[in-house]
Design a protein around this motif. Sequence first.
Motif, mmCIF file in Angstrom:
data_model
loop_
_atom_site.group_PDB
_atom_site.id
_atom_site.type_symbol
_atom_site.label_atom_id
_atom_site.label_comp_id
_atom_site.label_asym_id
_atom_site.label_seq_id
_atom_site.Cartn_x
_atom_site.Cartn_y
_atom_site.Cartn_z
ATOM 1 N N GLY A 106 0.841 -1.201 0.000
ATOM 2 C CA GLY A 106 0.000 0.000 0.000
ATOM 3 C C GLY A 106 0.875 1.249 0.000
ATOM 4 N N ASP A 107 0.216 2.405 0.085
ATOM 5 C CA ASP A 107 0.949 3.680 0.047
ATOM 6 C C ASP A 107 1.039 4.353 1.410
ATOM 7 O OD1 ASP A 107 2.163 4.166 -2.363
ATOM 8 O OD2 ASP A 107 0.302 4.818 -3.323
ATOM 9 N N TYR A 108 0.457 3.696 2.419
ATOM 10 C CA TYR A 108 0.434 4.293 3.751
ATOM 11 C C TYR A 108 1.847 4.612 4.255
ATOM 12 C CZ TYR A 108 0.564 4.316 8.815
ATOM 13 O OH TYR A 108 0.853 4.631 10.115
ATOM 14 N N ASP A 109 2.751 3.654 4.099
ATOM 15 C CA ASP A 109 4.101 3.801 4.663
ATOM 16 C C ASP A 109 4.832 4.994 4.027
ATOM 17 O OD1 ASP A 109 4.446 0.821 6.096
ATOM 18 O OD2 ASP A 109 3.152 0.858 4.344
ATOM 19 N N ARG A 110 4.724 5.086 2.693
ATOM 20 C CA ARG A 110 5.367 6.196 1.984
ATOM 21 C C ARG A 110 4.736 7.536 2.394
ATOM 22 N NH1 ARG A 110 5.571 6.920 -4.497
ATOM 23 N NH2 ARG A 110 3.388 6.371 -4.274
ATOM 24 N N ASN A 111 3.415 7.565 2.451
ATOM 25 C CA ASN A 111 2.724 8.811 2.810
ATOM 26 C C ASN A 111 3.060 9.253 4.237
ATOM 27 O OD1 ASN A 111 1.548 9.029 0.325
ATOM 28 N ND2 ASN A 111 -0.315 7.936 0.910
ATOM 29 N N GLN A 112 3.136 8.280 5.145
ATOM 30 C CA GLN A 112 3.452 8.633 6.540
ATOM 31 C C GLN A 112 4.875 9.200 6.644
ATOM 32 O OE1 GLN A 112 1.585 8.873 9.270
ATOM 33 N NE2 GLN A 112 3.332 9.402 10.587
ATOM 34 N N PHE A 113 5.818 8.602 5.906
ATOM 35 C CA PHE A 113 7.187 9.144 5.885
ATOM 36 C C PHE A 113 7.193 10.568 5.336
ATOM 37 C CE2 PHE A 113 9.353 5.185 6.901
ATOM 38 C CZ PHE A 113 10.490 5.654 7.523
ATOM 39 N N ARG A 114 6.471 10.780 4.243
ATOM 40 C CA ARG A 114 6.409 12.123 3.634
ATOM 41 C C ARG A 114 5.831 13.129 4.626
ATOM 42 N NH1 ARG A 114 9.124 12.993 -0.735
ATOM 43 N NH2 ARG A 114 8.868 11.608 -2.494
ATOM 44 N N ARG A 115 4.703 12.735 5.252
ATOM 45 C CA ARG A 115 4.029 13.617 6.230
ATOM 46 C C ARG A 115 4.965 13.963 7.375
ATOM 47 N NH1 ARG A 115 -0.779 10.761 5.573
ATOM 48 N NH2 ARG A 115 -0.130 9.166 7.051
ATOM 49 N N GLN A 116 5.592 12.904 7.928
ATOM 50 C CA GLN A 116 6.405 13.135 9.119
ATOM 51 C C GLN A 116 7.675 13.921 8.779
ATOM 52 O OE1 GLN A 116 6.198 9.789 11.800
ATOM 53 N NE2 GLN A 116 7.818 10.602 13.096
ATOM 54 N N CYS A 117 8.235 13.712 7.606
ATOM 55 C CA CYS A 117 9.408 14.498 7.189
ATOM 56 C C CYS A 117 9.019 15.951 7.008
ATOM 57 C CB CYS A 117 10.019 13.935 5.898
ATOM 58 S SG CYS A 117 10.972 12.438 6.193
ATOM 59 N N SER A 118 7.878 16.197 6.366
ATOM 60 C CA SER A 118 7.558 17.614 6.163
ATOM 61 C C SER A 118 7.148 18.275 7.469
ATOM 62 C CB SER A 118 6.554 17.829 5.021
ATOM 63 O OG SER A 118 5.354 17.277 5.358
ATOM 64 N N ALA A 119 6.518 17.536 8.376
ATOM 65 C CA ALA A 119 6.148 18.128 9.675
ATOM 66 C C ALA A 119 7.378 18.462 10.517
ATOM 67 C CB ALA A 119 5.232 17.176 10.440
ATOM 68 N N THR A 120 8.466 17.729 10.331
ATOM 69 C CA THR A 120 9.649 17.919 11.184
ATOM 70 C C THR A 120 10.796 18.597 10.443
ATOM 71 O OG1 THR A 120 10.333 15.660 10.620
ATOM 72 C CG2 THR A 120 9.136 15.921 12.680
ATOM 73 N N GLY A 121 10.578 18.915 9.176
ATOM 74 C CA GLY A 121 11.612 19.603 8.398
ATOM 75 C C GLY A 121 12.785 18.710 8.016
ATOM 76 N N LEU A 122 12.560 17.389 8.011
ATOM 77 C CA LEU A 122 13.656 16.465 7.686
ATOM 78 C C LEU A 122 13.630 16.074 6.219
ATOM 79 C CD1 LEU A 122 13.423 14.121 10.782
ATOM 80 C CD2 LEU A 122 15.321 15.641 10.223
ATOM 81 N N ARG A 123 14.796 15.675 5.737
ATOM 82 C CA ARG A 123 14.918 15.196 4.363
ATOM 83 C C ARG A 123 14.294 13.795 4.282
ATOM 84 N NH1 ARG A 123 19.592 13.085 1.405
ATOM 85 N NH2 ARG A 123 20.874 13.247 3.265
ATOM 86 N N TYR A 124 13.451 13.611 3.291
ATOM 87 C CA TYR A 124 12.834 12.293 3.050
ATOM 88 C C TYR A 124 13.945 11.281 2.740
ATOM 89 C CZ TYR A 124 9.804 9.087 0.292
ATOM 90 O OH TYR A 124 9.135 8.014 -0.227
ATOM 91 N N PRO A 125 13.982 10.132 3.438
ATOM 92 C CA PRO A 125 15.161 9.271 3.308
ATOM 93 C C PRO A 125 15.178 8.323 2.102
ATOM 94 C CG PRO A 125 13.666 8.378 4.951
ATOM 95 C CD PRO A 125 13.066 9.668 4.497
#
Length: 190
Positions: A106-125
């Motif tokens: 599914g796409d949940y894992d990718r979307n959660q990483f994207r969300r959490q990176c943008s919320a914390t200002g981190l580079r998507y890994p």
Amino acid sequence: MTQPDFPTELLNIIDIEATCWAAQPPPGQVSEIIEIGLCVLNLRTLERVERRSIRVRPERSEVSIFCTELTGLTAADVRNGLSFAEACEVLRRDHHADSRAWASWGDYDRNQFRRQCSATGLRYPFSARHSNAKQVYAAAHHLPRLGMAQALAHAGLPLEGRHHCGEDDAWNIAALVAGLVKAGQWPAAS
Ligand code: AMP
Ligand code: MG
């Protein structure tokens, strides 16, 4: 006979667990990654060559009883985990996340990483080479999109370990991906 001359191609299979509740998060909390389950599949030999659980400490949420019942993870299990930033760095350093192809159910894992990176200002890994194995499985078998447990049953594969444990989920998803590769149904570019 010599082996065909193509490089070993490794695929990272990722399954995350996150803080969760039966309904909406309590006021002030947001769902955050608490476990990154990883299984490395060798796409040539179809062996699952590595498995790992990276525990991540939540910073804006707490592990609820509901979450512990679902994932098996307690607040104490994740309290001494890595920060989300450190976990992203481990993915890059140890698992070449920024260049290697990867997959999730599914796409949940990718979307959660994207969300959490943008919320914390981190580079998507991760690299952009992502495959949604749930979608590939559905298209290959002309079926609606199945949950991981349903797909394992459909494929006649065992559900090894504990469902909703990220490391075990990644391991089991890797078996489904291996079946798709074997059947020539896995997208070649990824
Ligand atoms: P899974 O990979 O299916 O174990 O789910 C990943 C994450 O999605 C879990 O760690 C939860 O944060 C969330 N999740 C999955 N199923 C549920 C559910 N029934 N209710 C609430 N959250 C869920
Ligand atoms: Mg899971």
